[in-house]
Design a protein around this motif. Structure first.
Motif, PDB file in Angstrom:
ATOM      1  N   ILE A 256     -16.617 -10.384  18.457  1.00  0.00           N
ATOM      2  CA  ILE A 256     -17.930 -10.839  18.000  1.00  0.00           C
ATOM      3  C   ILE A 256     -17.751 -11.249  16.550  1.00  0.00           C
ATOM      4  N   GLU A 263     -27.990  -7.378  14.353  1.00  0.00           N
ATOM      5  CA  GLU A 263     -27.183  -7.109  15.546  1.00  0.00           C
ATOM      6  C   GLU A 263     -26.354  -5.832  15.369  1.00  0.00           C
ATOM      7  N   ARG A 336     -26.615 -11.742  22.382  1.00  0.00           N
ATOM      8  CA  ARG A 336     -26.360 -13.156  22.076  1.00  0.00           C
ATOM      9  C   ARG A 336     -26.517 -14.042  23.311  1.00  0.00           C
ATOM     10  N   LYS A 339     -30.250 -14.448  23.977  1.00  0.00           N
ATOM     11  CA  LYS A 339     -30.873 -15.277  22.949  1.00  0.00           C
ATOM     12  C   LYS A 339     -30.537 -16.745  23.169  1.00  0.00           C
TER      13      LYS A 339
END
Length: 442
Positions: A256, A263, A336, A339
């Protein structure tokens, strides 16, 4: 123990001084008398959002009565723009607001503490008397009386012994979300400060008549047996946390890159909260889930005005049913992924169509997949510390004590970090407050 007794004693010196109704300064036009609630308004939980801003007595020459008159006058002017807030809405399963200009309750109170002492000694529970009519998340009057109507908004202004002021408001979640609420408070402050409000005027959508009876999945949550505590994470510590997330996800083979502060922090908080719950459950992992409200105004392909009124958020939701789901490449990766799916939605109409296809039965089935959901709501990037009534920016902005497993992330006053107001069961909180893996980043 002594500090608790002092707090308890001081809380008895909070006094309601007056109550009155503030109506819009201009009548709402007849063609706007009915404000239909959107699909997203109707599926919002039936609760009140409580927000309070604290101001020191910077202007010693300012007279209390003058300040009060200015606040009431500017509130009346603001309500002409936010006219649904001054109407009446059914207490349960509302589909519209009757914009009848009946007004909002404006309460004046006094507190015998100095503001600095109050902020230094108070826990989240000590904020409760600052909010109007106990409207802190779930309205106790709604629970006892489901008939009739209620006002979507109430305000309380508390004067401290030193001249400091707390401006607290509670807004029904049925008429607006967090962004909408902060827009309203900033609009009110801008009018009070006699500044140009053209940039903060609300954008109001006029919806078709709609009736969507989705069950209120948060109605069984409460603060009974729970406590809310704040944890502060500086930007320096958050950078360390982000580096840890990147290293852990790279080692797992699913890096990531550039995790955001929100986050990384949401992952850490959920990881440690579930660890505390597991410890209190004799070491047995309890399946749970994560939920993240996401503001639609800036995420849809066709952007919505930032001052759009109403509930305009989607919810990222996924289960964490085992230890592996808590690993950052899994949980942040899911955040993610979901989203990105939201970002592919073209506009508000498309979002409404997608959500409208979810049946009440499906919503209940999804909610029953896990023991409980932990909600992480970020107000970072919201105009939280821009609320200037002409007295300067607030020294502190707080959200009233939340409900079980609800965490609110808010920018620090100087922007150097994030404050997390977290509500957990008391026994879970005892463990969390002494968790070395969490405290390493506080």
């Amino acid at each position: 123990m002594l500090s608790k007794l002092l707090r308890f004693g001081r809380r008895q010196l909070h006094t309601i001084v007056s109550r009155e109704i503030i109506k819009p300064s201009s009548p709402t036009p007849s063609h706007f008398k009915t404000y239909n609630l959107s699909l997203f308004d109707q599926i919002a939980n039936n609760s009140y959002m409580p927000i309070v801003a604290f101001y020191p007595n910077l202007d010693q020459s300012s007279h209390d009565k003058t300040r009060t008159l200015e606040l009431k006058y500017s509130l009346a002017k603001t309500l002409t723009q936010y006219y649904p807030f001054a109407g009446r809405v059914k207490k349960t399963h509302p589909t519209y607001v009757d914009c009848n200009d009946e007004g909002v309750e404006y309460i004046e109170a006094s507190n015998d503490n100095s503001l600095s002492d109050f902020l230094q000694r108070s826990e989240h529970e000590d904020l409760d008397p600052l909010f109007p009519n106990d409207l802190i998340w779930f309205d106790p009057r709604i629970r006892g009386d489901t008939e009739g109507v209620t006002c979507p908004l109430a305000v309380q202004v508390t004067q401290f012994a030193c001249g400091g002021v707390a401006v607290a408001s509670s807004l029904s979640h049925k008429v607006g979300d967090g962004r909408c609420f902060f827009n309203f408070i900033n609009h009110w402050a801008t009018v009070t400060a006699k500044k140009d409000v053209s940039l903060v005027n609300p954008h109001i959508f006029h919806h078709q008549t709609f009736d969507y009876n989705l069950p209120d999945l948060l109605s069984d949550k409460s603060r009974v047996g729970c406590v809310t505590r704040s944890f502060f994470f500086s930007n320096e510590k958050l950078n360390d946390l982000k580096a840890k997330v990147t290293a852990m996800t790279t080692e797992a083979g699913q890096p990531i890159m550039n995790p955001t502060r929100v986050e990384a922090l949401s992952w850490l908080l959920h990881n440690r909260a579930t660890a505390a719950a597991t410890k209190n459950n004799s070491g047995t992992f309890m399946a749970s889930g994560m939920q993240f409200p996401v503001d639609m105004r800036g995420i849809l392909a066709e952007k919505l005005p930032g001052t759009s009124m109403g509930n305009l958020y989607l919810v990222i939701e996924f289960a964490t049913t085992n230890d592996r789901d808590l690993e950052p490449h899994i949980s942040i990766g899911e955040m993610r992924k979901r989203k990105a799916e939201f970002q592919s939605i073209r506009n508000l109409e498309a979002a409404t169509e997608i959500v409208g296809q979810v049946s009440p039965e499906t919503a209940l089935k999804t909610a029953e997949r896990v023991e409980d959901y932990y909600i992480y709501s970020s107000l970072c990037g919201f105009p939280v510390y821009d609320i200037d009534f002409g007295w300067g920016k607030p020294v502190k902005v707080s959200v009233g004590g939340t409900i079980k497993n609800f965490t609110i992330l808010m920018e620090a006053p100087d922007g150097n970090g994030i404050e997390a107001a977290m509500c957990l069961e008391k026994e879970d909180m005892k463990i969390l407050q002494n968790d070395p893996e969490l405290l390493a980043f506080c």
